[in-house]
Write an enzyme that holds these catalytic residues in place. Sequence first.
Site, PDB file in Angstrom:
ATOM      1  N   CYS A  73       0.813  -1.221   0.000  1.00  0.00           N
ATOM      2  CA  CYS A  73       0.000   0.000   0.000  1.00  0.00           C
ATOM      3  C   CYS A  73       0.849   1.275   0.000  1.00  0.00           C
ATOM      4  O   CYS A  73       0.362   2.343  -0.369  1.00  0.00           O
ATOM      5  CB  CYS A  73      -0.936   0.014   1.205  1.00  0.00           C
ATOM      6  SG  CYS A  73      -2.122  -1.341   1.177  1.00  0.00           S
TER       7      CYS A  73
ATOM      8  N   HIS B  93      -3.252   7.634   1.846  1.00  0.00           N
ATOM      9  CA  HIS B  93      -3.612   6.318   1.304  1.00  0.00           C
ATOM     10  C   HIS B  93      -5.033   6.018   1.760  1.00  0.00           C
ATOM     11  O   HIS B  93      -5.362   6.162   2.943  1.00  0.00           O
ATOM     12  CB  HIS B  93      -2.628   5.275   1.822  1.00  0.00           C
ATOM     13  CG  HIS B  93      -3.082   3.863   1.607  1.00  0.00           C
ATOM     14  ND1 HIS B  93      -3.553   3.421   0.392  1.00  0.00           N
ATOM     15  CD2 HIS B  93      -3.146   2.794   2.450  1.00  0.00           C
ATOM     16  CE1 HIS B  93      -3.885   2.148   0.496  1.00  0.00           C
ATOM     17  NE2 HIS B  93      -3.651   1.747   1.737  1.00  0.00           N
TER      18      HIS B  93
ATOM     19  N   ASN C  96      -9.953   0.003  -0.622  1.00  0.00           N
ATOM     20  CA  ASN C  96      -8.492   0.087  -0.553  1.00  0.00           C
ATOM     21  C   ASN C  96      -7.907  -0.489  -1.845  1.00  0.00           C
ATOM     22  O   ASN C  96      -7.950  -1.697  -2.060  1.00  0.00           O
ATOM     23  CB  ASN C  96      -8.004  -0.694   0.665  1.00  0.00           C
ATOM     24  CG  ASN C  96      -6.501  -0.587   0.865  1.00  0.00           C
ATOM     25  OD1 ASN C  96      -5.774  -0.157  -0.024  1.00  0.00           O
ATOM     26  ND2 ASN C  96      -6.037  -0.996   2.035  1.00  0.00           N
TER      27      ASN C  96
HETATM   28  N1  ACO Z   1     -18.726  -8.063   8.490  1.00  0.00           N
HETATM   29  C1  ACO Z   1     -19.241  -8.296   9.689  1.00  0.00           C
HETATM   30  N2  ACO Z   1     -18.502  -8.625  10.759  1.00  0.00           N
HETATM   31  C2  ACO Z   1     -17.180  -8.737  10.575  1.00  0.00           C
HETATM   32  C3  ACO Z   1     -16.574  -8.512   9.339  1.00  0.00           C
HETATM   33  C4  ACO Z   1     -17.403  -8.175   8.262  1.00  0.00           C
HETATM   34  N3  ACO Z   1     -16.934  -7.935   7.015  1.00  0.00           N
HETATM   35  N4  ACO Z   1     -15.258  -8.694   9.462  1.00  0.00           N
HETATM   36  C5  ACO Z   1     -15.021  -9.001  10.733  1.00  0.00           C
HETATM   37  N5  ACO Z   1     -16.185  -9.040  11.417  1.00  0.00           N
HETATM   38  C6  ACO Z   1     -16.398  -9.344  12.821  1.00  0.00           C
HETATM   39  C7  ACO Z   1     -15.278 -10.116  13.440  1.00  0.00           C
HETATM   40  O1  ACO Z   1     -15.412 -11.481  13.159  1.00  0.00           O
HETATM   41  C8  ACO Z   1     -15.466  -9.799  14.900  1.00  0.00           C
HETATM   42  O2  ACO Z   1     -16.488 -10.608  15.412  1.00  0.00           O
HETATM   43  P1  ACO Z   1     -16.331 -11.261  16.872  1.00  0.00           P
HETATM   44  O3  ACO Z   1     -16.228 -10.109  17.795  1.00  0.00           O
HETATM   45  O4  ACO Z   1     -17.612 -12.057  16.998  1.00  0.00           O
HETATM   46  O5  ACO Z   1     -15.108 -12.092  16.813  1.00  0.00           O
HETATM   47  C9  ACO Z   1     -15.956  -8.361  14.881  1.00  0.00           C
HETATM   48  O6  ACO Z   1     -16.441  -8.112  13.555  1.00  0.00           O
HETATM   49  C10 ACO Z   1     -14.902  -7.352  15.230  1.00  0.00           C
HETATM   50  O7  ACO Z   1     -13.718  -7.688  14.494  1.00  0.00           O
HETATM   51  P2  ACO Z   1     -12.441  -6.798  14.563  1.00  0.00           P
HETATM   52  O8  ACO Z   1     -11.421  -7.366  13.644  1.00  0.00           O
HETATM   53  O9  ACO Z   1     -12.081  -6.552  15.972  1.00  0.00           O
HETATM   54  O10 ACO Z   1     -13.026  -5.457  13.947  1.00  0.00           O
HETATM   55  P3  ACO Z   1     -12.368  -4.061  13.891  1.00  0.00           P
HETATM   56  O11 ACO Z   1     -13.214  -3.073  14.583  1.00  0.00           O
HETATM   57  O12 ACO Z   1     -10.920  -4.109  14.257  1.00  0.00           O
HETATM   58  O13 ACO Z   1     -12.461  -3.743  12.345  1.00  0.00           O
HETATM   59  C11 ACO Z   1     -11.025  -3.766  10.419  1.00  0.00           C
HETATM   60  C12 ACO Z   1     -11.844  -4.598  11.417  1.00  0.00           C
HETATM   61  C13 ACO Z   1     -11.979  -2.887   9.648  1.00  0.00           C
HETATM   62  C14 ACO Z   1     -10.293  -4.696   9.485  1.00  0.00           C
HETATM   63  C15 ACO Z   1     -10.038  -2.915  11.227  1.00  0.00           C
HETATM   64  O14 ACO Z   1      -9.282  -3.711  12.104  1.00  0.00           O
HETATM   65  C16 ACO Z   1      -9.119  -2.151  10.346  1.00  0.00           C
HETATM   66  O15 ACO Z   1      -9.520  -1.195   9.710  1.00  0.00           O
HETATM   67  N6  ACO Z   1      -7.813  -2.511  10.310  1.00  0.00           N
HETATM   68  C17 ACO Z   1      -6.894  -1.907   9.413  1.00  0.00           C
HETATM   69  C18 ACO Z   1      -6.829  -2.799   8.264  1.00  0.00           C
HETATM   70  C19 ACO Z   1      -6.520  -2.093   6.997  1.00  0.00           C
HETATM   71  O16 ACO Z   1      -6.968  -1.003   6.701  1.00  0.00           O
HETATM   72  N7  ACO Z   1      -5.778  -2.780   6.184  1.00  0.00           N
HETATM   73  C20 ACO Z   1      -5.501  -2.312   4.895  1.00  0.00           C
HETATM   74  C21 ACO Z   1      -4.140  -2.646   4.523  1.00  0.00           C
HETATM   75  S1  ACO Z   1      -2.996  -1.788   5.464  1.00  0.00           S
HETATM   76  C22 ACO Z   1      -3.212  -0.305   5.017  1.00  0.00           C
HETATM   77  O17 ACO Z   1      -3.514  -0.067   3.891  1.00  0.00           O
HETATM   78  C23 ACO Z   1      -3.098   0.696   6.055  1.00  0.00           C
END
Ligand code: ACO
Length: 323
Positions: A115, A250, A280
């Site tokens: 990224c 980004h 993304n």
């Molecule tokens: N739909 C519904 N529920 C979901 C989904 C989905 N698509 N995906 C995960 N969940 C659930 C999980 O299973 C979890 O359930 P549980 O509590 O029963 O186990 C719950 O939602 C919470 O999951 P978390 O992973 O804790 O959710 P979080 O609030 O952290 O959000 C996310 C997840 C959006 C991926 C977040 O961690 C994030 O934005 N991380 C950064 C990732 C990123 O942007 N990566 C891109 C590449 S790196 C970069 O470009 C910067």
Amino acid sequence: MSAIRSVVRGVGAYLPARCLTNADLVQMVDTSDEWIVQRTGIRTRHIAAEGEVTSDLALKAAQAALADAGLEPGDIDLIVLATSTPDNTFPATAVSVQAGLGITHGAAFDIQAVCSGFVYALATADNFLKSGAYRRCLVIGAETFSRILDWSDRTTCVLFGDGAGALVLEAVRDGEDGRGLLTTHLRSDGRYKNKLYVDGGVSSTRSVGYLRMEGREVFRHAVGMITDVIVDAFSATGESAETIDWFVPHQANRRIIDASAVKLGIAPEKVVITVDKHGNTSAASIPLALATAHADGRIKRGDLVLLEAMGGGFTWGSALVRW
Ligand code: ACO
């Protein structure tokens, strides 16, 4: 003493025709529009058609950038293309773009920093131009992340999309009213390489593999890394959150963008956000956002534009441009 600066001459972008909405994803995995919008800000993403490859997207973005610059392909003598989803293991996707443009002089190569790829490509191009080795460069970010997504994994497949964006940079001696790339800062820390990776590869599995991510871990590190490297850009130039006109981050996740802007004290109206429309797109996201804000008249000649990215590796970086 006279110095060379890399001045932006044009910007262009391309998104594949097929649009995949959150409602479409609800039919594929256990998710909801509400969850995706609240956690990421993403509403739609674009998916490349069968047979449409990364260089096809890149070529269209490059042609748009050349048209915006009022230049011909023959005016370009360097192509630096950032991608983690190349057409083939080799040759570089950049040489397909070079051939597609009908360019037979100069050089073309790929950069791989996930990224952060566009910021890495920009810094690389800038150094080649400042050295006097090349005159005009196409800096491209192009991705088909749809090809490395596990479409049964709701924690990743809702986040990414396909697209491409390109800038034309020209080496200008003594600048034009201070225009050009003012500073770039690149960082990486391979201790985090297992937080966001593809579980396959030429040398390890002889296959392509799927994207795997510890989302919460990425989120935890993102804001600190992004803001650190922006502080480096401010320290190197004497600029600040107050003096920048636009923040073009980004486009990974709305919450990361908002938290970074708040931590840096950047006013919300200066932040360019397009993640809602294309998800993304990894290395393509910054030039896609730049092309949007340039086309709609927000970013104007002379504006001070701050870019940043963070991604797999981890890699991260910033750039400050007088547009
Ligand atoms: N739909 C519904 N529920 C979901 C989904 C989905 N698509 N995906 C995960 N969940 C659930 C999980 O299973 C979890 O359930 P549980 O509590 O029963 O186990 C719950 O939602 C919470 O999951 P978390 O992973 O804790 O959710 P979080 O609030 O952290 O959000 C996310 C997840 C959006 C991926 C977040 O961690 C994030 O934005 N991380 C950064 C990732 C990123 O942007 N990566 C891109 C590449 S790196 C970069 O470009 C910067």
